[in-house]
Design an enzyme around this catalytic site. Structure first.
Site, PDB file in Angstrom:
ATOM      1  N   GLU A 171       0.819  -1.214   0.000  1.00  0.00           N
ATOM      2  CA  GLU A 171       0.000   0.000   0.000  1.00  0.00           C
ATOM      3  C   GLU A 171       0.855   1.266   0.000  1.00  0.00           C
ATOM      4  O   GLU A 171       0.922   2.007   0.992  1.00  0.00           O
ATOM      5  CB  GLU A 171      -0.985  -0.025   1.175  1.00  0.00           C
ATOM      6  CG  GLU A 171      -1.947  -1.200   1.076  1.00  0.00           C
ATOM      7  CD  GLU A 171      -2.906  -1.354   2.245  1.00  0.00           C
ATOM      8  OE1 GLU A 171      -2.927  -0.497   3.138  1.00  0.00           O
ATOM      9  OE2 GLU A 171      -3.640  -2.350   2.246  1.00  0.00           O
TER      10      GLU A 171
ATOM     11  N   GLU B  51      -5.298  -8.579  -0.664  1.00  0.00           N
ATOM     12  CA  GLU B  51      -6.018  -8.414   0.609  1.00  0.00           C
ATOM     13  C   GLU B  51      -7.482  -8.192   0.296  1.00  0.00           C
ATOM     14  O   GLU B  51      -7.824  -7.346  -0.538  1.00  0.00           O
ATOM     15  CB  GLU B  51      -5.511  -7.208   1.418  1.00  0.00           C
ATOM     16  CG  GLU B  51      -4.161  -7.386   2.042  1.00  0.00           C
ATOM     17  CD  GLU B  51      -3.739  -6.199   2.908  1.00  0.00           C
ATOM     18  OE1 GLU B  51      -4.616  -5.472   3.427  1.00  0.00           O
ATOM     19  OE2 GLU B  51      -2.523  -6.013   3.051  1.00  0.00           O
TER      20      GLU B  51
HETATM   21  O1  IFM Z   1      -4.516  -4.435   8.656  1.00  0.00           O
HETATM   22  C1  IFM Z   1      -4.431  -3.703   7.463  1.00  0.00           C
HETATM   23  C2  IFM Z   1      -3.202  -4.100   6.677  1.00  0.00           C
HETATM   24  O2  IFM Z   1      -2.044  -3.950   7.420  1.00  0.00           O
HETATM   25  C3  IFM Z   1      -3.077  -3.255   5.426  1.00  0.00           C
HETATM   26  N1  IFM Z   1      -4.311  -3.261   4.677  1.00  0.00           N
HETATM   27  C4  IFM Z   1      -5.548  -3.025   5.376  1.00  0.00           C
HETATM   28  C5  IFM Z   1      -5.632  -3.945   6.574  1.00  0.00           C
HETATM   29  C6  IFM Z   1      -6.967  -3.744   7.316  1.00  0.00           C
HETATM   30  O3  IFM Z   1      -7.130  -2.425   7.736  1.00  0.00           O
END
Ligand code: IFM
Length: 439
Positions: A161, A346
């Protein structure tokens, strides 16, 4: 689904590993951030987290029970290089050796993230992304990882990210180390991060068959009306935000097209200097994989304006809306613009899970969430999108940054008093889903 489609789960080092201070790990910016009173919920920290470091075997067996064929984890930079560069911590290297071997023994492909926000404190003390040397520090770190694990690991995400790595950490100050720089200074941080990515990608590609990319996130704008105008308006919003550090195209255009979007050269005339053009030669390189982290969606109208949600729209425990349209359109937009193989690295949901009187965790909302999003993945594949993997966030309940331990994202419930693991109903559901769909 293709035979080698990856069904996985994701985690990150800082959020699950824990550190008793005796394993040679250096401090990271998040350790220091947790020490600042009032920053993290109830001043919680990740010294124990899910104690994954000490419970590796049990967690590997839980992964095997899930039937996943891939596991995305991150390496803690200060665990491997306590000062960020120079001396290697053998215990740290050994931990990831055991993790990788344990995965391979169970038929699970390791998917390694190099940087999931836990920058070594000693490098942050030198300015972190504000220091031109960051690109060399990161290259050295990447080189250590590839030399140690490259014989067994073929999938690498350099930065998780980037918008959070740059914008939230150096502009808004919401995340560690909490800087509040101006727009041009932040743009320079963005540029150094991309240069570091380019250098690390060269290191990764020095090992045959290895693949490199970044895991992107955004606000996932999508059209409420899928007219041509509606789609174009949503697409523009998806890629471009007012601030460069929040705009996906500012991160990916240089990687895929070798230049920043035109508007940034107008906004920051200094970007026209030769040194940036030189770095861009290193940054361009069309990543092998494009990873997308998605949690929700933002509906916009044909004028590009956000559309209010209907009353009672289903909310997650994070306060976001359950909306698989964000995943669908996000994948479409990314695939169309950059034409790279996509991985959803994710996707998941925080729920207010409890261990019921029967000793189980009946997280039906999470099962429903995952099912809706997997329907989208299948639809994308039916529409011939080149999507090659799907990873649930997260494997275990964990330390959710500013929210401490209040938000549970795991398929496995962690009792933070006893550290006992209880697979939730969603764990069993996902295991069965994979069994039924894996070819
Ligand atoms: O926990 C986080 C992760 O570290 C990065 N992406 C979003 C997730 C949930 O908020």
């Amino acid at each position: 689904m293709k035979k080698d489609f990856m069904y996985g789960v994701s985690t990150s080092a800082f959020q699950i590993e824990g550190d008793d201070g005796k394993q040679g790990r250096g401090l990271s910016v998040w350790d220091s951030f947790c020490e600042r009173k009032g920053t993290v919920y109830q001043n919680e920290n990740a010294k124990v987290a899910a104690d994954h470091y000490n419970r590796l075997q049990e967690d590997l067996d839980l992964l095997a029970g899930l039937n996943v064929n891939a596991y995305r984890f991150s390496v803690s930079w200060p665990r491997v290089l306590p000062e960020g560069t120079g001396k290697i911590n053998d215990k740290g290297v050994d931990f990831y050796d055991r993790l990788i071997d344990g995965l391979l023994q169970r038929g699970i492909t390791p998917f390694l993230t190099m940087y999931h926000w836990d920058m070594p404190q000693s490098l942050s003390d030198k300015g972190g992304l504000q220091n031109d040397d960051f690109t060399k520090w990161f290259e050295e770190y990447a080189d250590v990882l590839v030399r140690k694990y490259g014989d067994r690991v073929k999938y690498y995400i350099t930065f998780n990210e980037p918008i959070n790595v740059v914008h939230s950490s150096y502009y808004s100050g919401a995340f560690a180390p909490g800087y509040r720089l101006n727009e041009w200074q932040t743009m320079q941080c963005l540029h150094r991060m991309l240069t570091a990515h380019g250098r690390a990608r060269n290191v990764i590609r020095s090992v045959p068959d290895s693949k490199a990319g970044m895991a992107m996130s955004t606000f996932e704008e999508y059209p409420v009306c899928a007219s041509l105008r509606g789609i174009e308006a949503a697409k523009e919003k998806f890629f471009q935000k007012d601030l460069a550090s929040e705009s996906i195209d500012a991160y990916l255009d240089p990687v895929y097209f070798g230049k920043y979007p035109d508007r940034l050269y107008e906004k920051f005339p200094a970007l026209n200097e030769n040194r940036y053009a030189e770095d861009l030669k290193l940054i361009i390189g069309k990543d092998d994989i494009l990873c997308f982290n998605n949690y929700s969606g933002t509906p916009v109208d044909e004028g590009g304006k956000s559309v209010a949600r209907e009353s009672g729209a289903p909310l997650t425990a994070m306060g976001g809306v359950v909306d698989p349209n964000g995943l669908y359109w996000g994948c479409k937009f990314l695939a169309e613009r950059y034409k790279a193989p996509l991985y959803v690295t994710e996707n998941g949901v925080a729920c207010n899970d409890i261990v019921a009187l029967d000793g189980k965790v009946h997280d039906l909302n999470r099962v429903d969430f995952l099912e809706r999003h997997l329907v989208v993945v299948r639809r994308l594949i039916d529409e011939k999108a080149d999507i090659r993997g799907y990873f649930v966030w997260s494997f275990l309940d964990n330390f959710e940054w500013l929210f401490g331990y209040t938000k549970r994202f795991g398929l496995v419930y962690v009792d933070y008093q006893t550290l006992k693991r209880t697979p939730k109903d969603s764990y069993h559901w996902y295991a069965e889903y994979i069994r039924a769909h894996k070819k």
